[in-house]
Design a protein around this motif. Structure first.
Motif, PDB file in Angstrom:
ATOM      1  N   ILE A   1      19.919  22.192  48.831  1.00 15.02           N
ATOM      2  CA  ILE A   1      21.342  22.140  49.170  1.00 15.02           C
ATOM      3  C   ILE A   1      22.183  21.586  48.027  1.00 15.02           C
ATOM      4  O   ILE A   1      23.403  21.558  48.119  1.00 15.02           O
ATOM      5  CB  ILE A   1      21.593  21.330  50.461  1.00 15.02           C
ATOM      6  CG1 ILE A   1      21.253  19.850  50.267  1.00 15.02           C
ATOM      7  CG2 ILE A   1      20.827  21.936  51.636  1.00 15.02           C
ATOM      8  CD1 ILE A   1      21.715  18.958  51.408  1.00 15.02           C
TER       9      ILE A   1
ATOM     10  N   SER B   1      23.863  22.150  44.919  1.00 12.45           N
ATOM     11  CA  SER B   1      24.333  23.232  44.066  1.00 12.45           C
ATOM     12  C   SER B   1      24.735  22.659  42.701  1.00 12.45           C
ATOM     13  O   SER B   1      24.904  21.443  42.555  1.00 12.45           O
ATOM     14  CB  SER B   1      25.543  23.909  44.716  1.00 12.45           C
ATOM     15  OG  SER B   1      26.650  23.012  44.712  1.00 12.45           O
TER      16      SER B   1
ATOM     17  N   GLY C   1      34.358  22.304  52.796  1.00 14.97           N
ATOM     18  CA  GLY C   1      33.744  23.315  53.659  1.00 14.97           C
ATOM     19  C   GLY C   1      32.267  23.550  53.406  1.00 14.97           C
ATOM     20  O   GLY C   1      31.607  24.238  54.195  1.00 14.97           O
ATOM     21  N   PHE C   2      31.720  23.005  52.329  1.00 18.61           N
ATOM     22  CA  PHE C   2      30.321  23.260  51.958  1.00 18.61           C
ATOM     23  C   PHE C   2      29.346  22.666  52.968  1.00 18.61           C
ATOM     24  O   PHE C   2      28.340  23.281  53.303  1.00 18.61           O
ATOM     25  CB  PHE C   2      30.053  22.722  50.550  1.00 18.61           C
ATOM     26  CG  PHE C   2      28.752  23.168  49.941  1.00 18.61           C
ATOM     27  CD1 PHE C   2      28.409  24.509  49.886  1.00 18.61           C
ATOM     28  CD2 PHE C   2      27.869  22.246  49.411  1.00 18.61           C
ATOM     29  CE1 PHE C   2      27.205  24.928  49.311  1.00 18.61           C
ATOM     30  CE2 PHE C   2      26.670  22.645  48.830  1.00 18.61           C
ATOM     31  CZ  PHE C   2      26.346  23.991  48.786  1.00 18.61           C
TER      32      PHE C   2
ATOM     33  N   ASP D   1      29.792  22.163  56.239  1.00 21.85           N
ATOM     34  CA  ASP D   1      29.779  23.009  57.438  1.00 21.85           C
ATOM     35  C   ASP D   1      29.016  24.306  57.182  1.00 21.85           C
ATOM     36  O   ASP D   1      28.246  24.769  58.024  1.00 21.85           O
ATOM     37  CB  ASP D   1      31.204  23.313  57.900  1.00 21.85           C
ATOM     38  CG  ASP D   1      31.912  22.077  58.416  1.00 21.85           C
ATOM     39  OD1 ASP D   1      31.238  21.160  58.937  1.00 21.85           O
ATOM     40  OD2 ASP D   1      33.148  22.009  58.287  1.00 21.85           O
ATOM     41  N   TYR D   2      29.222  24.897  56.016  1.00 21.73           N
ATOM     42  CA  TYR D   2      28.509  26.109  55.637  1.00 21.73           C
ATOM     43  C   TYR D   2      26.991  25.864  55.638  1.00 21.73           C
ATOM     44  O   TYR D   2      26.224  26.646  56.210  1.00 21.73           O
ATOM     45  CB  TYR D   2      28.974  26.580  54.257  1.00 21.73           C
ATOM     46  CG  TYR D   2      28.113  27.656  53.655  1.00 21.73           C
ATOM     47  CD1 TYR D   2      28.207  28.976  54.087  1.00 21.73           C
ATOM     48  CD2 TYR D   2      27.184  27.356  52.660  1.00 21.73           C
ATOM     49  CE1 TYR D   2      27.402  29.971  53.543  1.00 21.73           C
ATOM     50  CE2 TYR D   2      26.379  28.342  52.115  1.00 21.73           C
ATOM     51  CZ  TYR D   2      26.493  29.641  52.551  1.00 21.73           C
ATOM     52  OH  TYR D   2      25.684  30.611  52.014  1.00 21.73           O
ATOM     53  N   LEU D   3      26.564  24.767  54.995  1.00 21.68           N
ATOM     54  CA  LEU D   3      25.134  24.452  54.934  1.00 21.68           C
ATOM     55  C   LEU D   3      24.531  24.229  56.319  1.00 21.68           C
ATOM     56  O   LEU D   3      23.434  24.707  56.606  1.00 21.68           O
ATOM     57  CB  LEU D   3      24.895  23.213  54.068  1.00 21.68           C
ATOM     58  CG  LEU D   3      25.073  23.391  52.576  1.00 21.68           C
ATOM     59  CD1 LEU D   3      25.017  22.045  51.868  1.00 21.68           C
ATOM     60  CD2 LEU D   3      24.040  24.347  52.009  1.00 21.68           C
TER      61      LEU D   3
ATOM     62  N   ASN E   1      25.514  25.499  59.132  1.00 20.29           N
ATOM     63  CA  ASN E   1      25.386  26.809  59.792  1.00 20.29           C
ATOM     64  C   ASN E   1      24.205  27.599  59.232  1.00 20.29           C
ATOM     65  O   ASN E   1      23.411  28.151  59.999  1.00 20.29           O
ATOM     66  CB  ASN E   1      26.675  27.618  59.644  1.00 20.29           C
ATOM     67  CG  ASN E   1      27.791  27.073  60.499  1.00 20.29           C
ATOM     68  OD1 ASN E   1      27.552  26.432  61.525  1.00 20.29           O
ATOM     69  ND2 ASN E   1      29.017  27.309  60.083  1.00 20.29           N
ATOM     70  N   VAL E   2      24.071  27.656  57.912  1.00 24.04           N
ATOM     71  CA  VAL E   2      22.989  28.423  57.286  1.00 24.04           C
ATOM     72  C   VAL E   2      21.626  27.858  57.692  1.00 24.04           C
ATOM     73  O   VAL E   2      20.715  28.607  58.062  1.00 24.04           O
ATOM     74  CB  VAL E   2      23.142  28.426  55.746  1.00 24.04           C
ATOM     75  CG1 VAL E   2      21.874  28.921  55.058  1.00 24.04           C
ATOM     76  CG2 VAL E   2      24.323  29.273  55.335  1.00 24.04           C
TER      77      VAL E   2
ATOM     78  N   ARG F   1      25.447  16.770  60.537  1.00 20.06           N
ATOM     79  CA  ARG F   1      25.906  16.215  59.262  1.00 20.06           C
ATOM     80  C   ARG F   1      24.999  15.065  58.820  1.00 20.06           C
ATOM     81  O   ARG F   1      24.657  14.960  57.651  1.00 20.06           O
ATOM     82  CB  ARG F   1      27.333  15.679  59.412  1.00 20.06           C
ATOM     83  CG  ARG F   1      28.389  16.603  58.896  1.00 20.06           C
ATOM     84  CD  ARG F   1      29.743  15.939  59.102  1.00 20.06           C
ATOM     85  NE  ARG F   1      30.848  16.289  58.311  1.00 20.06           N
ATOM     86  CZ  ARG F   1      31.099  17.389  57.651  1.00 20.06           C
ATOM     87  NH1 ARG F   1      30.233  18.334  57.632  1.00 20.06           N
ATOM     88  NH2 ARG F   1      32.208  17.579  56.985  1.00 20.06           N
TER      89      ARG F   1
END
Length: 151
Positions: free
Chosen positions: A16, A18, A48-49, A51-53, A55-56, A79
């Motif tokens: 996670i 990046s 937003g990263f 929340d994106y993580l 979900n993925v 979280r």
């Protein structure tokens, strides 16, 4: 100009961290007068990263073993769990095959934010302080990306 190679070593979990997250972390370390650094997690993650993580990871958790994270038992991932994953992966970060951090702990702040308290290893700390250094992030698949750090 000195070049340093950064990567997350070890297990093959979905990473996670990046290049943008690593760049933000290095900028925080660069501005620290000491090797001991406290960083609020939300300050190094792009908007937003998180929340994106979440979900993925939750969508793929039981269809792909890279998203299982054996040290996270909760389902779905929250979280708080993402903070644990971040801490675990940073503890496996290395620069030129030397670990970046001596110690990392996850703490809560008075305002309820998650904070990483880290003690950098000397070579990594010095590389972060060197604003002329070229820091290159190596992905799990071997691709490389030069980090852009805003000092």
């Amino acid at each position: 100009m000195k070049e340093y190679k950064l990567k997350i070593s070890g297990e093959m979990d979905f990473v996670i961290i990046s290049p943008q997250v690593f760049s933000s972390l290095i900028a925080k370390i660069h501005n620290s007068p000491e090797r001991e650094v406290a960083v609020v997690v939300e300050e190094i993650m792009p908007p937003g990263f998180m929340d994106y993580l979440i979900n993925v990871i939750n969508v793929n958790r039981f269809t792909n073993e890279k998203f299982r994270y054996h040290y996270i038992l909760e389902d779905p991932i929250t979280r708080k769990d993402l903070y644990k994953i971040l801490k675990e992966q940073l503890s496996r970060a290395d620069m030129d095959n030397t670990t970046c951090f001596q110690n990392i702990s996850l703490q809560g702040t008075l305002h309820g934010a998650a904070e990483l308290d880290m003690e950098c290893n000397e070579p990594f700390f010095l590389a972060c302080k060197d604003s002329t250094a070229k820091l290159v992030y190596t992905f799990q698949d071997g691709r490389e990306e030069t980090l852009v750090i805003e000092y």
